[in-house]
Design an enzyme around this catalytic site. Sequence first.
Site, PDB file in Angstrom:
ATOM      1  N   VAL A  11      34.020  29.736  33.780  1.00 31.46           N
ATOM      2  CA  VAL A  11      33.756  29.687  32.337  1.00 31.46           C
ATOM      3  C   VAL A  11      34.242  28.372  31.741  1.00 31.46           C
ATOM      4  O   VAL A  11      33.513  27.694  31.004  1.00 31.46           O
ATOM      5  CB  VAL A  11      34.440  30.885  31.630  1.00 31.46           C
ATOM      6  CG1 VAL A  11      34.281  30.790  30.120  1.00 31.46           C
ATOM      7  CG2 VAL A  11      33.865  32.194  32.133  1.00 31.46           C
ATOM      8  N   LYS A 223      30.822  41.487  23.417  1.00 34.65           N
ATOM      9  CA  LYS A 223      30.816  41.056  24.813  1.00 34.65           C
ATOM     10  C   LYS A 223      30.886  42.255  25.759  1.00 34.65           C
ATOM     11  O   LYS A 223      30.064  42.411  26.663  1.00 34.65           O
ATOM     12  CB  LYS A 223      31.992  40.104  25.058  1.00 34.65           C
ATOM     13  CG  LYS A 223      32.216  39.727  26.500  1.00 34.65           C
ATOM     14  CD  LYS A 223      31.066  38.903  27.043  1.00 34.65           C
ATOM     15  CE  LYS A 223      31.049  38.860  28.550  1.00 34.65           C
ATOM     16  NZ  LYS A 223      31.628  37.721  29.142  1.00 34.65           N
ATOM     17  N   CYS A 279      32.420  39.971  36.634  1.00 26.09           N
ATOM     18  CA  CYS A 279      32.268  40.412  35.246  1.00 26.09           C
ATOM     19  C   CYS A 279      31.979  41.894  35.127  1.00 26.09           C
ATOM     20  O   CYS A 279      32.782  42.643  34.563  1.00 26.09           O
ATOM     21  CB  CYS A 279      31.168  39.607  34.571  1.00 26.09           C
ATOM     22  SG  CYS A 279      31.665  37.921  34.297  1.00 26.09           S
ATOM     23  N   LYS A 282      34.675  44.605  36.362  1.00 31.14           N
ATOM     24  CA  LYS A 282      35.930  44.624  35.591  1.00 31.14           C
ATOM     25  C   LYS A 282      35.673  44.903  34.116  1.00 31.14           C
ATOM     26  O   LYS A 282      36.463  45.563  33.456  1.00 31.14           O
ATOM     27  CB  LYS A 282      36.731  43.354  35.831  1.00 31.14           C
ATOM     28  CG  LYS A 282      36.437  42.192  34.929  1.00 31.14           C
ATOM     29  CD  LYS A 282      37.385  41.037  35.211  1.00 31.14           C
ATOM     30  CE  LYS A 282      36.860  39.747  34.612  1.00 31.14           C
ATOM     31  NZ  LYS A 282      37.056  39.575  33.206  1.00 31.14           N
ATOM     32  N   ARG A 346      33.423  37.549  44.747  1.00 37.23           N
ATOM     33  CA  ARG A 346      34.333  38.516  44.145  1.00 37.23           C
ATOM     34  C   ARG A 346      33.584  39.828  43.846  1.00 37.23           C
ATOM     35  O   ARG A 346      32.525  39.816  43.233  1.00 37.23           O
ATOM     36  CB  ARG A 346      34.962  37.948  42.874  1.00 37.23           C
ATOM     37  CG  ARG A 346      35.945  36.820  43.184  1.00 37.23           C
ATOM     38  CD  ARG A 346      36.473  36.176  41.933  1.00 37.23           C
ATOM     39  NE  ARG A 346      35.448  35.525  41.170  1.00 37.23           N
ATOM     40  CZ  ARG A 346      35.647  34.926  40.003  1.00 37.23           C
ATOM     41  NH1 ARG A 346      36.865  34.923  39.475  1.00 37.23           N
ATOM     42  NH2 ARG A 346      34.664  34.347  39.361  1.00 37.23           N
TER      43      ARG A 346
HETATM   44  C1  UDX Z   1      27.049  38.808  33.917  1.00 40.58           C
HETATM   45  C2  UDX Z   1      26.245  38.807  32.618  1.00 40.58           C
HETATM   46  O1  UDX Z   1      24.840  38.791  32.917  1.00 40.58           O
HETATM   47  C3  UDX Z   1      26.638  37.623  31.746  1.00 40.58           C
HETATM   48  O2  UDX Z   1      25.945  37.693  30.517  1.00 40.58           O
HETATM   49  C4  UDX Z   1      28.154  37.691  31.514  1.00 40.58           C
HETATM   50  O3  UDX Z   1      28.598  36.651  30.710  1.00 40.58           O
HETATM   51  C5  UDX Z   1      28.867  37.674  32.833  1.00 40.58           C
HETATM   52  O4  UDX Z   1      28.432  38.774  33.622  1.00 40.58           O
HETATM   53  P1  UDX Z   1      26.963  37.572  36.256  1.00 40.58           P
HETATM   54  O5  UDX Z   1      28.229  38.257  36.598  1.00 40.58           O
HETATM   55  O6  UDX Z   1      26.815  36.134  36.583  1.00 40.58           O
HETATM   56  O7  UDX Z   1      26.669  37.677  34.678  1.00 40.58           O
HETATM   57  O8  UDX Z   1      25.821  38.364  37.026  1.00 40.58           O
HETATM   58  P2  UDX Z   1      24.393  38.980  36.691  1.00 40.58           P
HETATM   59  O9  UDX Z   1      23.316  38.008  36.961  1.00 40.58           O
HETATM   60  O10 UDX Z   1      24.373  39.620  35.369  1.00 40.58           O
HETATM   61  O11 UDX Z   1      24.315  40.094  37.834  1.00 40.58           O
HETATM   62  C6  UDX Z   1      25.384  41.042  38.006  1.00 40.58           C
HETATM   63  C7  UDX Z   1      25.198  41.901  39.241  1.00 40.58           C
HETATM   64  O12 UDX Z   1      24.188  42.870  39.014  1.00 40.58           O
HETATM   65  C8  UDX Z   1      24.785  41.172  40.516  1.00 40.58           C
HETATM   66  O13 UDX Z   1      25.538  41.711  41.601  1.00 40.58           O
HETATM   67  C9  UDX Z   1      23.321  41.484  40.685  1.00 40.58           C
HETATM   68  O14 UDX Z   1      22.894  41.451  42.039  1.00 40.58           O
HETATM   69  C10 UDX Z   1      23.264  42.895  40.091  1.00 40.58           C
HETATM   70  N1  UDX Z   1      21.954  43.277  39.535  1.00 40.58           N
HETATM   71  C11 UDX Z   1      21.435  42.571  38.480  1.00 40.58           C
HETATM   72  C12 UDX Z   1      21.289  44.388  40.044  1.00 40.58           C
HETATM   73  O15 UDX Z   1      21.754  45.059  40.976  1.00 40.58           O
HETATM   74  N2  UDX Z   1      20.099  44.747  39.467  1.00 40.58           N
HETATM   75  C13 UDX Z   1      19.548  44.062  38.419  1.00 40.58           C
HETATM   76  O16 UDX Z   1      18.474  44.466  37.948  1.00 40.58           O
HETATM   77  C14 UDX Z   1      20.240  42.929  37.913  1.00 40.58           C
END
Ligand code: UDX
Length: 449
Positions: A11, A223, A279, A282, A346
Amino acid sequence: MRLSVIGCGYVGLVTGACLAEAGHEVVCTDIDGERIAKLNAGGVPIYEHHLDQILASAHKAGKISYTADAGQAIRSGDAIFICVGTPPKDSGEADLSAIDNVARQIAAEAKSPKLVVEKSTVPARTGLELSRALAAYSKKSDVKFRVASNPEFLREGTAVADFFHPDRIVVGVEDPSSAAELREIYRPILERSFRCPVHNGTCPPGRKAEFLVTTINSAELIKHASNSFLALKISYANVIADLCEKIGANVEEVTHAMGLDARIGGQFLKAGLGYGGFCFPKDVQAFIHLSASVGVDFDILKATERVNKQRIDRFFEKIRQALWVVKGKRVAVLGLAFKANTDDIRFAPALEVVKRLLEEGAVVHATDPEGMPRTKALFPQVHYHEDAYQALQDADAALVCTEWDVFRKLDWDRAGKLMARKLVIDGRNLYMPQGMREKGFEYYSFGRD
Ligand code: UDX
C-alpha cells in the site's frame, strides 16, 4: 504538496510512487532498514505491475526519496499517510500496534501541524483512537494534528492502474479543511491532468472518480463493508458451484446470467478454490470481530468465511476421489500466489493445498511465475520448477491453484505426453471440461461437468 508515507509495503509504495508521479514531493520511510537501502539503490522490494517504472520515473524527477529516519520523514510532509500493516491476531481482531507506534512517533517528531491520514485498513473508530494518541503524546510540543481516513481499494497486481483510475476516492474527515487538502492531493487524479504512465497518457475515457467526503467512522466502515461484500459474493458463487455439481448445472452459465443483472454485476462471481491474500481473509475476520464487539451479529460473514475455508476440503475431496491414494503420488501444483499477477503468497489457498498434500505423503512439484521464492522458505521439501512442463513431468496429477495466464495457455497435448497420468484437477475453472476430455484428460473443476 509535500507528503510523507510511513510503511513501504504494497500500500505504502504504491501510494507514495503514484502520488509522486502525480506531481507531489514524497518522502517514504519504513522500520525495515534493508527495504529502504534497497529502494535507495534503485531496487523494488515487491513485485507489482508498473511499480518499478513509476518509482524510477519519480526518482528521476526528484519527486520521491526514502529514509530509514522516520522523524525526518514525519517532519518533511504536510500530510502523512500511514500505510503500516494491521495483521490479524489469533482472535481475528486487527492488531493495531503498528498504527499506535506510528501515532506516538508522529506526536514526538512533528514540529508543525500535520494532516495524519490513515490508509491502512483499520476497524471503525481507529481514527478516534489515533486522534487521542496524537493529542496525548504531543503534549510537550503543542503541535496540532488533524486526522483523516482515506481507505485504499487497490487490488494487488493492478494496484497502480487502480490508483490512477479509481471508481471513488473516499475521505473521512473531521473538518472541511482536511477534505480540501485531500482533494488537492488527489486533484491530478480527479482531473486526470497528468500523463498516466500505465496507459502512456492515452487512458481509456472511463468514468471519472467520485470524491466522497464522509465522517471518519463511515470511511473506515466503507472499506470493510466493501471488501467483505466482495468476499461474500465469491463465497456465494462457490456455494452455487457446489449446488450445480449436485444438480447437474453449470456454475458459469448461472453466474454469467446472474451478473448481467446490473443490480448484481458480473465480477467476483468466479467459483473455485476461494479467496486468499492479505486483505479479504483478515478484513472479513476483523469485520466479524468488530461487529460482535458492538453487539451486532454478522452471521452472513461468518458463513462467508466458513464457505471459503471449506473450499480446500472440497478440492481435496476431488483429489482423493481422482487419485484414490495420495501418499507417494507425484503431484504438480500449478500456482502458489493467492491470485495471478502477484508474488504475494499470504493466505494463498495454494499453500494450504501444498501443506495438506505434504501431510498426506504426496511428492509435490510446484511452479509459479512469481510466487516461488517466498514459498521456498516455507516449504523447502517441495520441488520447484521455473517451467510448468518440467513440473508436470511424470506427474500423476496436475492441480491448478492460481489463475495465471501462462497456465490458461498451457499446451495440454504436450503436457499430457509428459505426465504419468492425464489427470487435471482445476481449482480455478481455467479450461473447458469438454475440450480437456477430448484431449484424453480426466478433468475435474468446480461446479461444471
Ligand atoms: C482486494 C480488493 O479487491 C481491493 O479492493 C482491496 O483494497 C484489497 O483487497 P486483492 O487482495 O488484491 O484486493 O485481491 P482481489 O483481486 O480482490 O482477489 C481476492 C481473492 O479472491 C483472490 O484470491 C482471488 O483469486 C479470489 N477471487 C476473486 C475469487 O475466488 N473469485 C472471484 O470471482 C474473484
